[in-house]
Write a protein that holds these residues in place. Structure first.
Motif, PDB file in Angstrom:
ATOM      1  N   PRO A  84     -19.608 -22.801 -29.980  1.00  0.00           N
ATOM      2  CA  PRO A  84     -18.200 -22.425 -29.807  1.00  0.00           C
ATOM      3  C   PRO A  84     -18.184 -21.243 -28.604  1.00  0.00           C
ATOM      4  O   PRO A  84     -17.098 -21.370 -27.785  1.00  0.00           O
ATOM      5  CB  PRO A  84     -17.705 -21.933 -31.148  1.00  0.00           C
ATOM      6  CG  PRO A  84     -18.781 -21.353 -31.915  1.00  0.00           C
ATOM      7  CD  PRO A  84     -19.753 -22.271 -31.338  1.00  0.00           C
ATOM      8  N   VAL A  85     -19.093 -20.336 -28.660  1.00  0.00           N
ATOM      9  CA  VAL A  85     -18.818 -19.305 -27.621  1.00  0.00           C
ATOM     10  C   VAL A  85     -19.251 -20.026 -26.047  1.00  0.00           C
ATOM     11  O   VAL A  85     -18.436 -19.835 -25.234  1.00  0.00           O
ATOM     12  CB  VAL A  85     -19.918 -18.450 -27.704  1.00  0.00           C
ATOM     13  CG1 VAL A  85     -20.099 -17.170 -26.709  1.00  0.00           C
ATOM     14  CG2 VAL A  85     -19.788 -17.596 -29.249  1.00  0.00           C
ATOM     15  N   ALA A  86     -20.051 -20.770 -26.189  1.00  0.00           N
ATOM     16  CA  ALA A  86     -20.381 -21.706 -24.775  1.00  0.00           C
ATOM     17  C   ALA A  86     -19.212 -22.210 -24.304  1.00  0.00           C
ATOM     18  O   ALA A  86     -18.817 -22.319 -23.262  1.00  0.00           O
ATOM     19  CB  ALA A  86     -21.433 -22.654 -25.105  1.00  0.00           C
ATOM     20  N   GLN A  87     -18.552 -22.903 -25.226  1.00  0.00           N
ATOM     21  CA  GLN A  87     -17.300 -23.789 -24.784  1.00  0.00           C
ATOM     22  C   GLN A  87     -16.224 -22.627 -24.417  1.00  0.00           C
ATOM     23  O   GLN A  87     -15.377 -23.312 -23.333  1.00  0.00           O
ATOM     24  CB  GLN A  87     -16.767 -24.411 -26.095  1.00  0.00           C
ATOM     25  CG  GLN A  87     -15.594 -25.637 -25.865  1.00  0.00           C
ATOM     26  CD  GLN A  87     -15.379 -26.247 -27.069  1.00  0.00           C
ATOM     27  OE1 GLN A  87     -15.934 -26.391 -28.232  1.00  0.00           O
ATOM     28  NE2 GLN A  87     -14.678 -27.503 -27.076  1.00  0.00           N
ATOM     29  N   VAL A  88     -16.023 -21.495 -25.022  1.00  0.00           N
ATOM     30  CA  VAL A  88     -15.157 -20.859 -24.367  1.00  0.00           C
ATOM     31  C   VAL A  88     -15.337 -20.249 -23.142  1.00  0.00           C
ATOM     32  O   VAL A  88     -14.629 -20.305 -22.117  1.00  0.00           O
ATOM     33  CB  VAL A  88     -14.812 -19.619 -25.411  1.00  0.00           C
ATOM     34  CG1 VAL A  88     -13.894 -18.530 -24.753  1.00  0.00           C
ATOM     35  CG2 VAL A  88     -14.109 -20.233 -26.556  1.00  0.00           C
ATOM     36  N   LEU A  89     -16.723 -19.885 -22.692  1.00  0.00           N
ATOM     37  CA  LEU A  89     -17.127 -19.395 -21.793  1.00  0.00           C
ATOM     38  C   LEU A  89     -16.972 -20.404 -20.478  1.00  0.00           C
ATOM     39  O   LEU A  89     -16.914 -20.154 -19.382  1.00  0.00           O
ATOM     40  CB  LEU A  89     -18.576 -18.625 -21.733  1.00  0.00           C
ATOM     41  CG  LEU A  89     -18.780 -17.505 -22.552  1.00  0.00           C
ATOM     42  CD1 LEU A  89     -20.302 -17.312 -22.859  1.00  0.00           C
ATOM     43  CD2 LEU A  89     -18.266 -16.273 -21.960  1.00  0.00           C
ATOM     44  N   ALA A  90     -17.394 -21.611 -21.041  1.00  0.00           N
ATOM     45  CA  ALA A  90     -17.323 -22.686 -19.976  1.00  0.00           C
ATOM     46  C   ALA A  90     -16.086 -23.022 -19.441  1.00  0.00           C
ATOM     47  O   ALA A  90     -16.011 -23.254 -18.198  1.00  0.00           O
ATOM     48  CB  ALA A  90     -17.985 -24.061 -20.521  1.00  0.00           C
ATOM     49  N   ALA A  91     -14.945 -22.969 -20.473  1.00  0.00           N
ATOM     50  CA  ALA A  91     -13.628 -23.166 -20.053  1.00  0.00           C
ATOM     51  C   ALA A  91     -12.956 -21.945 -19.208  1.00  0.00           C
ATOM     52  O   ALA A  91     -12.122 -22.356 -18.242  1.00  0.00           O
ATOM     53  CB  ALA A  91     -12.798 -23.214 -21.144  1.00  0.00           C
ATOM     54  N   ASP A  92     -13.763 -20.935 -19.513  1.00  0.00           N
ATOM     55  CA  ASP A  92     -13.100 -19.791 -18.343  1.00  0.00           C
ATOM     56  C   ASP A  92     -13.731 -20.079 -17.062  1.00  0.00           C
ATOM     57  O   ASP A  92     -12.810 -19.613 -15.921  1.00  0.00           O
ATOM     58  CB  ASP A  92     -13.439 -18.263 -18.987  1.00  0.00           C
ATOM     59  CG  ASP A  92     -13.075 -17.449 -18.348  1.00  0.00           C
ATOM     60  OD1 ASP A  92     -11.798 -16.923 -17.986  1.00  0.00           O
ATOM     61  OD2 ASP A  92     -14.006 -16.558 -17.807  1.00  0.00           O
ATOM     62  N   ARG A  93     -14.919 -20.119 -16.840  1.00  0.00           N
ATOM     63  CA  ARG A  93     -15.541 -20.294 -15.754  1.00  0.00           C
ATOM     64  C   ARG A  93     -15.282 -21.683 -15.069  1.00  0.00           C
ATOM     65  O   ARG A  93     -15.361 -21.589 -13.673  1.00  0.00           O
ATOM     66  CB  ARG A  93     -17.099 -20.065 -15.787  1.00  0.00           C
ATOM     67  CG  ARG A  93     -17.852 -20.096 -14.539  1.00  0.00           C
ATOM     68  CD  ARG A  93     -17.514 -18.833 -13.395  1.00  0.00           C
ATOM     69  NE  ARG A  93     -17.349 -17.611 -14.007  1.00  0.00           N
ATOM     70  CZ  ARG A  93     -18.661 -16.767 -14.107  1.00  0.00           C
ATOM     71  NH1 ARG A  93     -19.927 -17.325 -13.658  1.00  0.00           N
ATOM     72  NH2 ARG A  93     -18.541 -15.760 -14.661  1.00  0.00           N
ATOM     73  N   PHE A  94     -15.420 -22.828 -15.673  1.00  0.00           N
ATOM     74  CA  PHE A  94     -15.531 -24.085 -14.856  1.00  0.00           C
ATOM     75  C   PHE A  94     -14.385 -24.711 -15.330  1.00  0.00           C
ATOM     76  O   PHE A  94     -14.211 -26.063 -14.919  1.00  0.00           O
ATOM     77  CB  PHE A  94     -16.816 -24.901 -15.542  1.00  0.00           C
ATOM     78  CG  PHE A  94     -18.001 -23.975 -15.308  1.00  0.00           C
ATOM     79  CD1 PHE A  94     -18.520 -23.849 -13.957  1.00  0.00           C
ATOM     80  CD2 PHE A  94     -18.665 -23.536 -16.165  1.00  0.00           C
ATOM     81  CE1 PHE A  94     -19.684 -23.372 -13.532  1.00  0.00           C
ATOM     82  CE2 PHE A  94     -19.740 -22.741 -15.979  1.00  0.00           C
ATOM     83  CZ  PHE A  94     -20.387 -22.568 -14.746  1.00  0.00           C
ATOM     84  N   GLY A  95     -13.314 -24.375 -16.171  1.00  0.00           N
ATOM     85  CA  GLY A  95     -12.052 -25.116 -16.324  1.00  0.00           C
ATOM     86  C   GLY A  95     -12.477 -26.148 -17.768  1.00  0.00           C
ATOM     87  O   GLY A  95     -13.606 -25.737 -18.393  1.00  0.00           O
ATOM     88  N   LEU A  96     -11.765 -27.062 -18.019  1.00  0.00           N
ATOM     89  CA  LEU A  96     -12.028 -28.059 -18.952  1.00  0.00           C
ATOM     90  C   LEU A  96     -12.602 -29.162 -18.820  1.00  0.00           C
ATOM     91  O   LEU A  96     -12.532 -30.208 -19.620  1.00  0.00           O
ATOM     92  CB  LEU A  96     -10.532 -28.036 -19.506  1.00  0.00           C
ATOM     93  CG  LEU A  96      -9.456 -27.084 -19.915  1.00  0.00           C
ATOM     94  CD1 LEU A  96      -8.101 -27.463 -20.178  1.00  0.00           C
ATOM     95  CD2 LEU A  96     -10.275 -26.128 -20.639  1.00  0.00           C
ATOM     96  N   SER A  97     -13.470 -29.039 -17.898  1.00  0.00           N
ATOM     97  CA  SER A  97     -14.305 -30.469 -17.509  1.00  0.00           C
ATOM     98  C   SER A  97     -15.623 -30.707 -18.632  1.00  0.00           C
ATOM     99  O   SER A  97     -16.121 -31.706 -18.683  1.00  0.00           O
ATOM    100  CB  SER A  97     -14.724 -30.306 -16.321  1.00  0.00           C
ATOM    101  OG  SER A  97     -15.510 -29.239 -15.775  1.00  0.00           O
ATOM    102  N   ALA A  98     -15.856 -29.578 -19.118  1.00  0.00           N
ATOM    103  CA  ALA A  98     -17.266 -29.820 -20.048  1.00  0.00           C
ATOM    104  C   ALA A  98     -17.214 -30.575 -21.028  1.00  0.00           C
ATOM    105  O   ALA A  98     -15.853 -30.514 -21.887  1.00  0.00           O
ATOM    106  CB  ALA A  98     -17.857 -28.203 -20.179  1.00  0.00           C
ATOM    107  N   GLN A  99     -18.215 -31.056 -21.500  1.00  0.00           N
ATOM    108  CA  GLN A  99     -18.193 -32.005 -22.715  1.00  0.00           C
ATOM    109  C   GLN A  99     -18.965 -31.370 -23.875  1.00  0.00           C
ATOM    110  O   GLN A  99     -20.035 -31.080 -23.546  1.00  0.00           O
ATOM    111  CB  GLN A  99     -18.556 -33.195 -22.264  1.00  0.00           C
ATOM    112  CG  GLN A  99     -18.700 -34.105 -23.801  1.00  0.00           C
ATOM    113  CD  GLN A  99     -19.801 -35.581 -23.317  1.00  0.00           C
ATOM    114  OE1 GLN A  99     -20.159 -35.743 -22.317  1.00  0.00           O
ATOM    115  NE2 GLN A  99     -19.769 -36.273 -24.624  1.00  0.00           N
TER     116      GLN A  99
END
Length: 235
Positions: A84-99
């Motif tokens: 969950p932490v990685a998901q939030v950090l990825a959304a903040d930095r890279f947008g919602l493109s991460a799977q």
């Protein structure tokens, strides 16, 4: 014509000067996306630092970091997250493109296929210890990546990295010594170390600067199973 509280509604005026600037922004962004990404992660970091040095204030820097992350997400390889932490950090930095994937094992499997994975450091399994046996997979980033923060997630990729001028290196050991004793021993070897995680007999430390896996000074560091698993830039 409709009325509102007894007054005529006024048609909004278009600011043509701002419209021209907006169009130029779109054209510049399109051209930048077509140019693709930097050849290596460290080259990308150096390029970003040069741009950040020209930013006038903290708000411009934040917008640039956000835009840069989304450009990397669009032009770079696939990005997956585990935790969950990685998901939030990825959304903040890279947008919602991460799977999002189920766990660290699934994330590392995706990395072996060419993806990048941002994985939580917290949790009951020392997944980062597996990188000792998989030198083809390396830590290339750690978020948050400001010099005052403590990493909560590590990004792993099958891409070699080099020094960027301001880095921190991640080192794993199975030493049974206390964190303080390990830090002292690392100091004797010539490193400034800081404990980051400890799970199931394995410990993860941050070493100041860029340290190569083959650095001979590490031969005298504590632990029978130990080694560098990658490095990450600081901003």
């Amino acid at each position: 014509m409709a009325r509102k509280h007894g007054a005529l509604l006024e048609e909004p005026k278009v600011d043509n000067d701002r419209l021209v600037l907006d169009q130029a922004l779109i054209e510049a962004l399109t051209a930048r996306l077509e140019a693709g990404t930097e050849p290596t992660p460290d080259a990308s970091v150096i390029a970003l630092r040069a741009l950040l040095a020209e930013s006038y204030d903290v708000h411009q820097s934040a917008m640039l970091r956000s835009l840069w992350g989304r450009i990397e997400a669009r032009t770079g390889g696939p990005l997956v997250t585990a935790g969950p932490v990685a998901q939030v950090l990825a959304a903040d930095r890279f947008g919602l493109s991460a799977q999002a994937v189920a766990d660290s094992d699934a994330a590392l499997a995706q990395v072996a296929r060419g993806a990048r994975a941002l994985i939580d450091l917290g949790g009951p399994r020392p997944w980062w210890g597996k990188l000792l046996a998989r030198p083809e997979l390396r830590v290339i980033a750690a978020l948050p990546d400001d010099r005052h923060g403590v990493p909560a997630a590590l990004m792993v990729a099958a891409t070699p990295t080099g020094p960027t001028g301001e880095d921190r290196t991640f080192w794993v050991t199975d030493s049974g010594l206390s964190d303080g004793k390990i830090v002292e021993a690392l100091g004797v070897c010539g490193f400034v170390g800081k404990p980051l995680a400890s799970v199931s007999g394995l410990k993860l430390f941050m070493l100041a600067g860029y340290v190569q896996a083959e650095d001979g000074r590490l031969n005298d560091a504590p632990g029978s199973l130990s080694g560098v698993i990658g490095s990450a830039p600081l901003f």
